[in-house]
Design a protein around this motif. Structure first.
Motif, PDB file in Angstrom:
ATOM      1  N   TYR A 169      18.856  -6.606  -0.385  1.00  9.16           N
ATOM      2  CA  TYR A 169      19.260  -6.681  -1.784  1.00  9.16           C
ATOM      3  C   TYR A 169      20.244  -5.548  -2.071  1.00  9.16           C
ATOM      4  O   TYR A 169      20.058  -4.426  -1.606  1.00  9.16           O
ATOM      5  CB  TYR A 169      18.055  -6.547  -2.712  1.00  9.16           C
ATOM      6  N   ALA A 178      28.791  -6.416  -9.253  1.00  6.82           N
ATOM      7  CA  ALA A 178      27.870  -7.554  -9.162  1.00  6.82           C
ATOM      8  C   ALA A 178      28.553  -8.760  -8.515  1.00  6.82           C
ATOM      9  O   ALA A 178      27.945  -9.471  -7.703  1.00  6.82           O
ATOM     10  CB  ALA A 178      27.351  -7.917 -10.546  1.00  6.82           C
ATOM     11  N   GLU A 179      29.805  -8.989  -8.871  1.00  6.17           N
ATOM     12  CA  GLU A 179      30.534 -10.099  -8.259  1.00  6.17           C
ATOM     13  C   GLU A 179      30.737  -9.863  -6.768  1.00  6.17           C
ATOM     14  O   GLU A 179      30.601 -10.780  -5.960  1.00  6.17           O
ATOM     15  CB  GLU A 179      31.886 -10.270  -8.952  1.00  6.17           C
ATOM     16  N   ALA A 182      27.567 -10.532  -4.778  1.00  3.32           N
ATOM     17  CA  ALA A 182      27.254 -11.949  -4.591  1.00  3.32           C
ATOM     18  C   ALA A 182      27.764 -12.469  -3.260  1.00  3.32           C
ATOM     19  O   ALA A 182      27.214 -13.423  -2.706  1.00  3.32           O
ATOM     20  CB  ALA A 182      27.855 -12.762  -5.736  1.00  3.32           C
ATOM     21  N   LEU A 188      20.202  -9.256  -6.029  1.00  8.46           N
ATOM     22  CA  LEU A 188      20.879  -8.231  -6.822  1.00  8.46           C
ATOM     23  C   LEU A 188      19.862  -7.243  -7.366  1.00  8.46           C
ATOM     24  O   LEU A 188      18.817  -7.629  -7.881  1.00  8.46           O
ATOM     25  CB  LEU A 188      21.630  -8.882  -7.987  1.00  8.46           C
ATOM     26  N   TYR A 201      27.116 -12.258 -11.581  1.00  5.11           N
ATOM     27  CA  TYR A 201      26.576 -12.363 -10.223  1.00  5.11           C
ATOM     28  C   TYR A 201      26.324 -13.822  -9.861  1.00  5.11           C
ATOM     29  O   TYR A 201      26.715 -14.292  -8.778  1.00  5.11           O
ATOM     30  CB  TYR A 201      25.288 -11.546 -10.129  1.00  5.11           C
ATOM     31  N   ARG A 202      25.697 -14.563 -10.763  1.00  4.21           N
ATOM     32  CA  ARG A 202      25.411 -15.986 -10.501  1.00  4.21           C
ATOM     33  C   ARG A 202      26.704 -16.800 -10.417  1.00  4.21           C
ATOM     34  O   ARG A 202      26.849 -17.653  -9.540  1.00  4.21           O
ATOM     35  CB  ARG A 202      24.509 -16.539 -11.600  1.00  4.21           C
ATOM     36  N   ALA A 204      29.546 -15.869  -9.446  1.00  5.51           N
ATOM     37  CA  ALA A 204      30.275 -15.560  -8.215  1.00  5.51           C
ATOM     38  C   ALA A 204      29.574 -16.108  -6.973  1.00  5.51           C
ATOM     39  O   ALA A 204      30.046 -15.881  -5.858  1.00  5.51           O
ATOM     40  CB  ALA A 204      30.446 -14.052  -8.083  1.00  5.51           C
ATOM     41  N   GLY A 205      28.468 -16.824  -7.179  1.00  3.52           N
ATOM     42  CA  GLY A 205      27.777 -17.441  -6.055  1.00  3.52           C
ATOM     43  C   GLY A 205      26.509 -16.747  -5.622  1.00  3.52           C
ATOM     44  O   GLY A 205      25.889 -17.149  -4.631  1.00  3.52           O
ATOM     45  N   GLY A 206      26.093 -15.710  -6.350  1.00  3.24           N
ATOM     46  CA  GLY A 206      24.858 -15.010  -6.006  1.00  3.24           C
ATOM     47  C   GLY A 206      23.640 -15.877  -6.273  1.00  3.24           C
ATOM     48  O   GLY A 206      23.396 -16.284  -7.411  1.00  3.24           O
ATOM     49  N   GLU A 207      22.874 -16.172  -5.233  1.00  2.00           N
ATOM     50  CA  GLU A 207      21.748 -17.089  -5.367  1.00  2.00           C
ATOM     51  C   GLU A 207      20.389 -16.405  -5.217  1.00  2.00           C
ATOM     52  O   GLU A 207      19.364 -16.987  -5.549  1.00  2.00           O
ATOM     53  CB  GLU A 207      21.864 -18.206  -4.320  1.00  2.00           C
TER      54      GLU A 207
END
Length: 317
Positions: A169, A178-179, A182, A188, A201-202, A204-207
């Motif tokens: 993480y 944050a981006e 991701a 995160l 974050y989400r 930009a593809g953060g899952e």
């Protein structure tokens, strides 16, 4: 539902106290543990700072809960290959496993060997390369790497992590960070319930999961609790990048002379009103956090755990 864990603060407590807190946290109904990784405390009043990798070995003998480092800096004070070996061993030992939280670090802890403390953009680049090195080592295969910042020759973890892959993480406190996280993080780490940052974050593809921590000070006398926070953790209220660039506890003490008890009272949950504690944690849930870790400031640990077991955690469930 947001999971509620307990935050073990190495800066404030001795190893023996931290082990007692881990036992009490599990008995009280906390479902996860997090632990800080520092070489120095933030100020002299905190007065402690054990080596987190030794502490994690001891924690494996007293708790079955999963443990997350919040956060380790694998770039300057420790080479990422050494950090990978330490994390893999901790994961093997801990019954609930290790989740490796990492970040770009603070000069407070990372300058101690005389290395240059780079600007944030360089530190972020170092972190991304360090994570790539560690992930390759976690596979258990032989690794050679020649990158911009790190060299690894013929390295292999003969005791690889039990968790495959071991979650990594990444800490981020601004939208651009944050981006960037991701793109290479399994989750995160951020400390404030900022919907916009989590949304970036989400988007930009953060899952992976979003996790964070919050300091509180339980006690029957709210004014006294505010004073405890002001004495031990005024650094929580420092703005901007000060926490990343100040090099010694003495510098933090100088900077936090500007922090007043009134500022603490308005920013930190203090006292024994369960509504205030529940409301603070609900704010993290509403912002989109998957896990939040509560750290009790000061020595009133038995009372804190009884309070959360009886009056706070049941309402969060």
């Amino acid at each position: 539902m947001t999971a509620c864990g307990y935050f073990l603060s190495c800066e404030e407590f001795t190893p023996a106290q931290l082990l007692d807190q881990a036992r009490l946290a599990e008995a009280a109904g906390f479902t996860h543990l997090a632990v800080s990784d520092h070489f120095h405390p933030w100020n002299e009043a905190q007065g402690s700072s054990p080596f987190v990798w030794g502490l994690l070995g001891a924690l494996s003998q007293v708790t079955d809960l999963p443990v997350t480092t919040l956060v380790t800096c694998p770039t300057v004070r420790l080479h990422p290959a050494v950090t990978a070996q330490a994390a893999a061993t901790a994961d093997v030992l801990l019954p609930g496993g290790l989740r490796l939280g990492v970040g770009t670090g603070e000069a407070l802890n990372e300058h101690i060997l005389g290395d240059h403390w780079p600007p944030f953009a360089v530190r972020a680049e170092m972190l991304a390369e360090a994570v790539a090195v560690m992930r390759e080592l976690f596979t258990g295969g032989q690794v050679s790497h020649r990158g911009v910042h790190y060299t690894v020759e013929n390295a292999r973890l003969y005791t690889p992590p039990t968790s495959r892959p071991l979650p990594v993480y990444v800490s981020a406190f601004g939208p651009r960070a944050a981006e960037a996280a991701a793109g290479f993080a399994d989750g995160l780490v951020t400390m404030t319930p900022d919907r916009e940052l989590i949304g970036r974050y989400r988007a930009a593809g953060g899952e992976g999961p979003v996790i964070g921590g919050v300091k509180v000070c339980w006690g029957p006398d709210r004014e006294q609790a505010v004073g405890t926070v002001h004495r031990l953790w005024p650094s929580e209220l420092l703005p901007g990048e000060l926490a990343q660039v100040l090099p010694t506890p003495r510098h933090f003490e100088q900077a936090t002379e500007l922090v007043t008890e009134e500022m603490v009272a308005s920013a930190v949950t203090c006292g024994d009103d369960p509504e205030e504690h529940v409301e603070r944690l609900h704010g993290y849930a509403e912002a989109g956090f998957d896990e939040v870790y509560v750290g009790q400031i000061g020595q009133a640990q038995q009372g804190f755990f009884a309070f959360y077991r009886e009056q706070v955690l049941p309402r969060l469930r």
